[in-house]
Structure formats: structure tokens, C-alpha cells
Write a protein that holds these residues in place. Sequence first.
Motif, PDB file in Angstrom:
ATOM      1  N   TYR A 193      36.013 -48.917  18.846  1.00  9.16           N
ATOM      2  CA  TYR A 193      37.268 -48.706  18.049  1.00  9.16           C
ATOM      3  C   TYR A 193      37.831 -47.504  17.901  1.00  9.16           C
ATOM      4  O   TYR A 193      37.232 -46.327  17.613  1.00  9.16           O
ATOM      5  N   SER A 249      29.696 -49.194  19.132  1.00 12.86           N
ATOM      6  CA  SER A 249      28.714 -50.018  18.494  1.00 12.86           C
ATOM      7  C   SER A 249      28.099 -50.978  19.549  1.00 12.86           C
ATOM      8  O   SER A 249      28.702 -51.205  20.584  1.00 12.86           O
ATOM      9  N   GLU A 254      33.956 -54.361  14.292  1.00 11.93           N
ATOM     10  CA  GLU A 254      34.012 -54.026  12.805  1.00 11.93           C
ATOM     11  C   GLU A 254      32.945 -52.975  12.532  1.00 11.93           C
ATOM     12  O   GLU A 254      33.220 -51.752  11.879  1.00 11.93           O
ATOM     13  N   GLN A 255      31.768 -53.009  13.240  1.00  9.26           N
ATOM     14  CA  GLN A 255      30.824 -51.878  12.885  1.00  9.26           C
ATOM     15  C   GLN A 255      30.911 -50.658  13.645  1.00  9.26           C
ATOM     16  O   GLN A 255      30.917 -49.457  13.050  1.00  9.26           O
ATOM     17  N   LYS A 257      33.919 -49.475  13.898  1.00  7.57           N
ATOM     18  CA  LYS A 257      35.003 -48.935  12.993  1.00  7.57           C
ATOM     19  C   LYS A 257      34.222 -48.175  11.797  1.00  7.57           C
ATOM     20  O   LYS A 257      34.611 -47.073  11.314  1.00  7.57           O
ATOM     21  N   LYS A 258      33.138 -48.924  11.331  1.00 10.67           N
ATOM     22  CA  LYS A 258      32.530 -48.279  10.354  1.00 10.67           C
ATOM     23  C   LYS A 258      31.766 -46.913  10.634  1.00 10.67           C
ATOM     24  O   LYS A 258      31.729 -45.893  10.078  1.00 10.67           O
ATOM     25  N   ASN A 259      31.209 -46.974  11.823  1.00  9.00           N
ATOM     26  CA  ASN A 259      30.683 -45.927  12.374  1.00  9.00           C
ATOM     27  C   ASN A 259      31.561 -44.826  12.508  1.00  9.00           C
ATOM     28  O   ASN A 259      31.149 -43.680  12.339  1.00  9.00           O
ATOM     29  N   ASP A 261      34.426 -44.419  10.867  1.00  8.76           N
ATOM     30  CA  ASP A 261      34.954 -43.806   9.594  1.00  8.76           C
ATOM     31  C   ASP A 261      33.954 -43.078   8.856  1.00  8.76           C
ATOM     32  O   ASP A 261      34.009 -42.126   8.100  1.00  8.76           O
ATOM     33  N   LYS A 262      32.528 -43.351   9.085  1.00  5.89           N
ATOM     34  CA  LYS A 262      31.414 -42.640   8.335  1.00  5.89           C
ATOM     35  C   LYS A 262      31.383 -40.979   9.117  1.00  5.89           C
ATOM     36  O   LYS A 262      30.956 -40.064   8.563  1.00  5.89           O
ATOM     37  N   GLU A 316      22.695 -49.044  13.143  1.00  7.06           N
ATOM     38  CA  GLU A 316      23.958 -48.701  12.413  1.00  7.06           C
ATOM     39  C   GLU A 316      23.890 -49.383  11.046  1.00  7.06           C
ATOM     40  O   GLU A 316      23.931 -50.632  11.006  1.00  7.06           O
ATOM     41  N   ASP A 317      23.813 -48.551  10.303  1.00  5.71           N
ATOM     42  CA  ASP A 317      23.977 -49.183   8.728  1.00  5.71           C
ATOM     43  C   ASP A 317      22.873 -49.815   8.451  1.00  5.71           C
ATOM     44  O   ASP A 317      23.118 -50.957   7.867  1.00  5.71           O
TER      45      ASP A 317
END
Length: 771
Positions: A193, A249, A254-255, A257-259, A261-262, A316-317
Motif C-alpha cells: 500500500y 504485508s 489493509e494490513q 496500510k496499517k503497517n 501508518d504505524k 504483523e499486529d
Amino acid sequence: MPVHYRRLAAKSLFVAGTCLMSLQGAHAQGQKAPVDYVNPYIGNISHLLVPTYPTMHLPNGMLRVIPDRGDFTAPRVGGLPLLSTSHRGQSAFSLKPYSGNLSGQRQWMSYTYDQEKIKPYLYSVTLEGYGPEGNDVDVQFAPSYKAGIYRFDYLSDAPRSFTFNSGNGDVKVEGNTISASQQLGNGTRAYVYLVFSATPQSSGVFDGNGAPSVQTPQPPVVSTSGSGASVFVAFPKSRAPLTARYGVSFISIEQAKKNLDKEVPGFDLDAVAKKGKADWNTSLGKLAVQGGTEDQKTVFYTSLYRTYERMIDISEDGKYWSATDRQVHNDNGIDFYTDDWIWDTYRAAHPLHMLINPQRESAKIASYIRMAQQSREGWMPTFPEVTGDSHRMNGNHAVAVVWDAYSKGLRGFDLEAAYNASKSAIMDSTMAPWSRRPASGVDAFFKEHGYFPALKPGERETDPVVNGERRQAVAVTLAASYDDWCLSQIAKQLGKTEDYKFFLARSYNYRNLYNTQRGFFHPKDSEGNFIQPFDYRFSGGVGVRDYYDENNGWTYRWDVQHNIGDLVQLMGGRDKFVANLDATYAEPMGRGKREFYQDLPDQTGNVGQFTMGNEPSLHIPYMYNYAGAPWKTQKRVRSLLGMWFRNDVMGIPGDEDGGGLTSFVVFSSMGFYPVSVGFPAYNIGSPLFSQTTVDLGGGKKFVVSAKNCSDENKYIQSAKLNGVEWNKPWFRHSDIAQGGRLELVMGPRPNKAWGAAPDAAPPSAEAKPTS
């Protein structure tokens, strides 16, 4: 592995395409941090097979990238990498900037380039204009663990655009974002992403000629899929820089994107690089050296950097993708690691990180166990990768990693589960190399007769589990003997007395192939006869794989890591053992180099028949310690380090294997080495540095000091361990586990009496059970 190295003395830079073959004689200007010594270009030109690559990544990070070129000498790069999914693998995605009218852009652009500078945490390069109308673009990149960031600086006031290639997958442009996935194999997909710092004025796909195809009016979303899936995004003409940050990811877009943003929430590349540099200094700083030359420090810290390329943390999270069962799992608070070639890394890379990163090592072993439990067969992996266990080479050496760590006090994994998975792999899978299949006829023969049978010359292969890697009969038998010993020790620890006796007895199976008349391990046919005629240098075809593996009989002569004391006796005692070791380094190649390497391309870094370029040889220089000649170990280790591991682009003698080879350099430079993995002990060699401090964690330090240490003063005159006079060429892990100090006094001539007494030899396996 694309990484910039600065030679601080002259402040000159490695430039791709410029064959700067040596950085010898560099002098520090001011104090340098550990990562400042890392030169990712070392070994980028191979002696024969695979070179090293200047990998940009953070320690054990999921995100790794290497320049998109064939090798160091290539004049062009294919684009900018986003994610290398395996050790020395190419990128799953590619981003290609273009400065010029959109009509000049193409789907499959490549670039000449200049001013490349690579550090583990920062990359910069000038991509020279593509085609007759393209302009140069200056590029910088900084990695995080699961995200990265690129910055593009433009040298002309022209339209700016990018090609994004997703390979075999799909890609979508929406606003200032690109999201994509790629099929990697075995049900595994990589996801990305990406967010630009500005919104493009147009985007689209490519026509059949690879030229941009602009849709009017501009749709809000552009997408495509399939083989070669690619899109372009175009920005107005300007000199203003653009930045692209992205997350990756193995779970979902979606993951990814989370990675992102984190880890990289903004567009500040310098901040990402600053944090990356700090993380590298923390990891490399677990080993602090004093003394030595600038080149020796560069080789040392570069070698340590390479051991952090694998395994990679793909949690991942709190979740991870497992290619073993093609499911997403919760990690339950223990990070999941993969990408490991255990045949290469069990010998020194894992023992190294057991010392300096014990919690991470525990998680790696727990990951092995999870893989086994998630598999249909319940077998321990041998070559776990992002796409699953590729089951290469021979042996089941995960059991050695498990037992070595446990015997040194590491916990945090289920030893019984590890035992069950290892036993199942050893007993139920075929021993045939590169074959993940149930046991077959050759395995039944082994269980009955205690050796893997070789084919007679001209005999056809009939067992279906044996493939083009051949039987490797001696190598397989020796590997199984060692694995059986490791398994016997776990059985003993778990109170499984009958299993302990059974596998300990099998650990002596190497004796069944020892030819007492010739003093080598010699293949036998199914009738129990030694294969004749036989040449220990060349018999066995390419890679001598009929009988050995990648290395010839001179290397496998010493492949009894768990019971070197017994090998001394098999060879006729200490004097004969030492004479045989000496002969290994003196025996001529037997052919011209072209003919030799035609059959033995992996056996590089030669000193006589010894090969420094492949992992089965790493322990051999230390074997003098077992036969009353530690001074010869000191001399040989120093010679090999100086001869074959250098601060230049050909400074690695063979396939480096992601820390498999360079972990030998790290240990040996410190002055000790884990010869018999599974024994909680280390052999003493000859340190390069006047002092090395090992951070064991929890405030505990192990210090190796070497008074008078220099290139000439390589021989140990006397020693103290934790303040007590020490006359043994080895020490136990327990001697240093809570911190300790090894004090060596070095001199220019050997003290042949130091460590030479028969009762000073390092430990070997217990006696074979009599019943």
C-alpha cells in the motif's frame, strides 16, 4: 544487497560500475559508530557462484530490498525495489520514476545510473534519464521493518511520472495511493500500500506497446491484473520533490496500510533513516571491539550485519501468514520468523544470535515448532521460507539449533514438541536430499544397516525419492549421525531413556563408512563393499553428489562435529590426526582450476583441499585443539581470515548464504567458535582485536582481552578465565553465561605447550551404548 559504504579517510564512495576493488588503508576521522563500518559491497563480485548483495533493511526486518540489477557489474537497473521476499531474491514490486513528457515513459523502463551510495538504513542513487527525452532523477530510500519511503528530487522542470509494476498480480490507483498484490507461490501473496505526497493529475494502464494509455475523462479508480500488471501515475511539470511511502504485508492490503501508518506515518525520510541508523547501532553494538585495523573492523561489522538479514520477523499486529498451512494465525505474543537455510546457519549463525539475541532466537525456534505443527506431516522444516519449507540440502539440522540453544540455557519454546517434530522428520521422512517425501527403500536400508547405500558406478537409480541431487551417500550418513546425537540429548533431557540409547547408538553410524586403510569416509554399496576405484577429490560427478555434497571427501573427512574425540582415535591418535589436518591444507587441487571448479563449483576459497567458501568446512581449522596442537588452530584461523575475508568487492570466498559464512568471521574475529553445535562450549582461536565485549543482555558482559594482539602476535602465550589460570583451548558456555572475562596474552611465536595436554581437549560425545 544495495548498501552505501563510505571510506572516511578519503571520503570517496563506491560507485556502481566503478571497480573499486579495495578500501585498504582507510583511516578513521573521528569516532565511528558500528554501522559506519558496514560496507555492503564486500563480496558483490563472486569468485564463482552467487555474490553477496547490498541489502537495505533493518535487523531481521520483513522489508528487505536490493538494487534491481543482475550483479554489481551491471550497467543498468530495472527500477526501484519495494520488497525482496527471500534471501538474495528480486523485488516483488517495482517503482520506476520518469522525468519528461508522458509520451516518453514506458512500462518496462530500465536505467543507467550513477552516484550510488548504500548503507543498511539509507540508499541514494541518480537514475539517468530514460530514453532521448528523459531527465535524471535523484533518489533516496530508507527502510523500516514493514514499511519504507522513497524521495525523488528532480533536476529539470518537466512532467513527473511513475510506472508501478506488480508482476503476476493486481494493482489499483485511487487518488494518491497505489495498492497491489503479487502471487508468490504456494498460496502466498505479497501486498503493498503506497501513498504519494501529492495527488497525480492522471493515471492509467499501458497499451500493447508498453506506452501509457490515458483515459478521458480520468476515472476515479484505475486497476488492472494478470501477468505484468502495471499502471502509471502522472504529476504536473515541476522541480518540486515527490515522496512515496509504503507498507508491505503477507496478510492483506489493509494490513499493509496499517503497517505503513504505524511505522512511516509521514513523509520525513530523514527521520526514518535516523531511526534505522539507531536501530542498527543497537544491534551491531552488542559486539564492541577495540584495536585491530580499520579494514578488520569493517569486515567484522559487515559480517555481523549480514547475519541479521535472516530470519525475518513476519508478525504483523499480532498475526502472521503461514505458508505451511496457508492460514493467518495469531502469534500469541511470540513473533513469527521465517526465511532460513538451516544447513548453512545452524553451524554458527544461530549460536551467534543465541549469545547476543537470546529472546529473538527463542522465538525463531518456536517458529520452527509452529511450522511443524501446522504441516500435514508434523516434520521440522529444513529450509523455511515465506512461501513454505523448500526442503533443500540434506539432514534435519533444526534439531541441532534446538538442542544447542536449550543446552545453553535458552527457554521459551516447547522442548517436547520440538523433540516430537524432529523425531518424526528423522524417522518418517526420506533422508534423500532435496526430497520432502515419506521414507522409502533407501531409508529402510539405512535403518537396518546403519549407512545410506551408494550406487555402484554405472548402476541406475531406482528409488523414486532420489532426484537429480543424487544420493549423497556419505554426506547423508554423516549428517544423520550428527542429528541423531542431538536428538539423543533431547531424549535424555526429557527422560526418554530408550530413545536416548537408540539415537545415541545411531549417532555412531559414521563409523560404518570409515575406511581405516585410507583414513577417509568412503561410500559403500548395498552389499557392504566400498565403491572402487575411488578418488576422494573427484569421484561422484558434478558436486560429487553421488557420494558427498558440494564438497569432496577431503571436507567430509572431518564431518563428525559431535564426536571429534572418536574421530581422533579412528585416525590412529593425535599425531596422525594432526598430520591428516596438515595434509588437507597441503594436498594439491589435482587438476587445473578450470577443471577442478567445473566439477566442484561450490568448493571455492581453496587452501589445498580445504575450502573456506562453504559451510561444512567452518569448524575444520579449530580441530587441532582436539589433538594437542592449539597453536596450529591459532595460526590457521588468522591466516584464513586475512586471506579470504577482505574489505573489497571480492572479499567473500563463496556463497555467503545470509550469515551462514560470515558468522564464522564474527566468531573467529572475537577469538572463539562453536565447533560442536549442541555442546554448550566454545573452542578458543586467535582474536583479531585487543578487546571484544559481548553484550549478553541483562547487564551481563563477556569480555575477551588479548594483550599484545597484532598481526604478528597471533599465538596465545597464556590465558586466564574469570581470573583463574586457564590451560585449555576451550571453555563452557556456563563459564560466561552470567558474564565473564577471557584474558589472553599473545606473542609472535607459538607456545606449543598451552592447551596441549590430552585432558585439555574439548568435549566429545559420550561412549556408544553397549547394548
